[in-house]
Motif scaffolding. Structure first.
Motif, PDB file in Angstrom:
ATOM      1  N   PHE A   1      -0.068   9.219  -5.012  1.00 22.50           N
ATOM      2  CA  PHE A   1      -1.422   9.267  -4.460  1.00 22.50           C
ATOM      3  C   PHE A   1      -1.374   9.624  -2.967  1.00 22.50           C
ATOM      4  O   PHE A   1      -0.459   9.225  -2.258  1.00 22.50           O
ATOM      5  N   GLY A   2      -2.371  10.355  -2.522  1.00 22.19           N
ATOM      6  CA  GLY A   2      -2.489  10.666  -1.106  1.00 22.19           C
ATOM      7  C   GLY A   2      -2.160  12.113  -0.776  1.00 22.19           C
ATOM      8  O   GLY A   2      -1.510  12.818  -1.551  1.00 22.19           O
TER       9      GLY A   2
ATOM     10  N   ASN B   1       1.413  13.490  -1.022  1.00 25.19           N
ATOM     11  CA  ASN B   1       1.910  13.557  -2.397  1.00 25.19           C
ATOM     12  C   ASN B   1       1.237  14.646  -3.213  1.00 25.19           C
ATOM     13  O   ASN B   1       1.736  15.012  -4.284  1.00 25.19           O
TER      14      ASN B   1
ATOM     15  N   THR C   1       1.240   4.080  -3.123  1.00 19.42           N
ATOM     16  CA  THR C   1       0.954   5.513  -3.011  1.00 19.42           C
ATOM     17  C   THR C   1       2.134   6.340  -3.513  1.00 19.42           C
ATOM     18  O   THR C   1       1.953   7.377  -4.158  1.00 19.42           O
TER      19      THR C   1
ATOM     20  N   THR D   1       0.829  -1.206   0.000  1.00 15.81           N
ATOM     21  CA  THR D   1       0.000   0.000   0.000  1.00 15.81           C
ATOM     22  C   THR D   1       0.863   1.255   0.000  1.00 15.81           C
ATOM     23  O   THR D   1       0.636   2.187  -0.777  1.00 15.81           O
TER      24      THR D   1
ATOM     25  N   LEU E   1      -2.920   4.763   2.894  1.00 20.29           N
ATOM     26  CA  LEU E   1      -3.432   4.992   1.549  1.00 20.29           C
ATOM     27  C   LEU E   1      -3.915   6.422   1.378  1.00 20.29           C
ATOM     28  O   LEU E   1      -3.554   7.106   0.400  1.00 20.29           O
ATOM     29  N   LEU E   2      -4.726   6.900   2.305  1.00 21.26           N
ATOM     30  CA  LEU E   2      -5.289   8.248   2.196  1.00 21.26           C
ATOM     31  C   LEU E   2      -4.220   9.327   2.329  1.00 21.26           C
ATOM     32  O   LEU E   2      -4.243  10.336   1.612  1.00 21.26           O
ATOM     33  N   ILE E   3      -3.283   9.097   3.221  1.00 19.03           N
ATOM     34  CA  ILE E   3      -2.241  10.090   3.477  1.00 19.03           C
ATOM     35  C   ILE E   3      -1.153  10.053   2.421  1.00 19.03           C
ATOM     36  O   ILE E   3      -0.511  11.058   2.130  1.00 19.03           O
ATOM     37  N   GLY E   4      -0.949   8.870   1.810  1.00 23.55           N
ATOM     38  CA  GLY E   4       0.134   8.727   0.836  1.00 23.55           C
ATOM     39  C   GLY E   4       1.472   8.644   1.532  1.00 23.55           C
ATOM     40  O   GLY E   4       2.465   9.234   1.095  1.00 23.55           O
ATOM     41  N   SER E   5       1.510   7.895   2.619  1.00 27.55           N
ATOM     42  CA  SER E   5       2.716   7.822   3.440  1.00 27.55           C
ATOM     43  C   SER E   5       3.735   6.836   2.895  1.00 27.55           C
ATOM     44  O   SER E   5       3.392   5.684   2.610  1.00 27.55           O
TER      45      SER E   5
END
Length: 274
Positions: free
Chosen positions: A80-81, A84, A75, A71, A158-162
């Motif tokens: 993504f995220g 990013n 990203t 994951t 995923l949401l943060i793009g870490s």
């Protein structure tokens, strides 16, 4: 900062294990020498239960680690995220922003939802049944909760793009913070209060382990205290009034017996008092 990124990009599992074991050992020694509460309990028997749950948590996270790794890599590769999508800025600010966001979604939000959704609360309840809060209590999580927490962490990544190095850094800080806030120690009151404006302090988290509502439903933070203050879930309680546990499971056979703790999510129990 580059040294930190390089280290956590490939941190050996043995180092992570040493941080976990070393933190428990350190706070165990401190709380044994100068305890906040002088519990009348078998410290080793209590630790045995909590270390069992620590091991199951490690097994769950290790088994699912590839999902988290893929994951994080996805990203980064696909830009993504949230992180990013932001313009390039100082690496230190990038790390702080990432840690704050991971703490928000992977810890604060997960914790809040576990308290509000009855099915999830059944698994998280095991953590709250502990009537002898010490440094081993931090990892007292039912295997089912470990899976739930992992899902939230993966969603957060995923949401943060870490990137994965930031995930490893956050997990390392989280382990130490959890051992610190659960340890049976007490800081000077003024210092603890000052600390609670920036990070979760021992007094702040111990309020969350008070046995009745509304205190149980407060102070959800893991590392940073900002989210509780921002979202209105911050509460205080005099140290002298603290009673650990949860009012639905105050009997020793309910809260200090491993076989029962494993079965709690599947048992009927009375509703907590308000």
């Amino acid at each position: 900062m580059n040294e930190i990124i390089n280290y956590f990009s490939a941190i050996p599992y043995s180092h992570r294990a040493m941080i976990l074991a070393g933190g428990i050992a350190l706070f165990w020694l401190i709380e044994s020498a100068v305890p906040f509460v002088r519990f009348r309990y078998n410290k080793w028997q209590h630790a045995g239960i909590n270390i069992f749950f620590t091991i199951t948590t490690i097994i769950v996270n290790f088994s699912l680690a590839l999902v988290l790794l893929k994951t994080a890599n996805w990203t980064t590769e696909n830009n993504f995220g949230i992180l990013n999508w932001l313009p390039d800025f100082n690496p230190w600010l990038f790390a702080i922003a990432g840690l704050l966001l991971l703490d928000l979604i992977g810890a604060y939000l997960a914790h809040l939802v576990e308290h509000k959704v009855k099915f999830l609360w059944r698994f998280h309840l095991i953590h709250h049944t502990d009537t002898y809060i010490d440094t081993t209590s931090g990892n007292r999580h039912h295997p089912g909760e470990s899976v739930i927490r992992f899902i939230f962490t993966t969603f957060g990544v995923l949401l943060i793009g870490s990137p994965m190095w930031l995930v490893f850094l956050y997990q390392t800080l989280s382990v130490v913070a959890t051992q610190f806030t659960h340890s049976n120690i007490v800081l000077p009151k003024k210092f603890d209060t000052l600390l609670s404006y920036f990070i979760v302090s021992p007094d702040m988290h111990k309020v969350h382990h008070h046995y009745v509502l509304p205190y149980t439903d407060s102070n959800y933070g893991n590392i940073f205290s900002v989210w509780d203050r921002l979202f209105g879930t911050f509460k205080t309680l005099d140290r002298e009034k603290l009673i650990y546990g949860v009012d639905t499971h105050m009997k020793p056979e309910e809260n200090n017996k491993l076989s029962n703790l494993l079965l709690i999510p599947f048992q009927k129990y009375r509703l907590p008092k308000t």
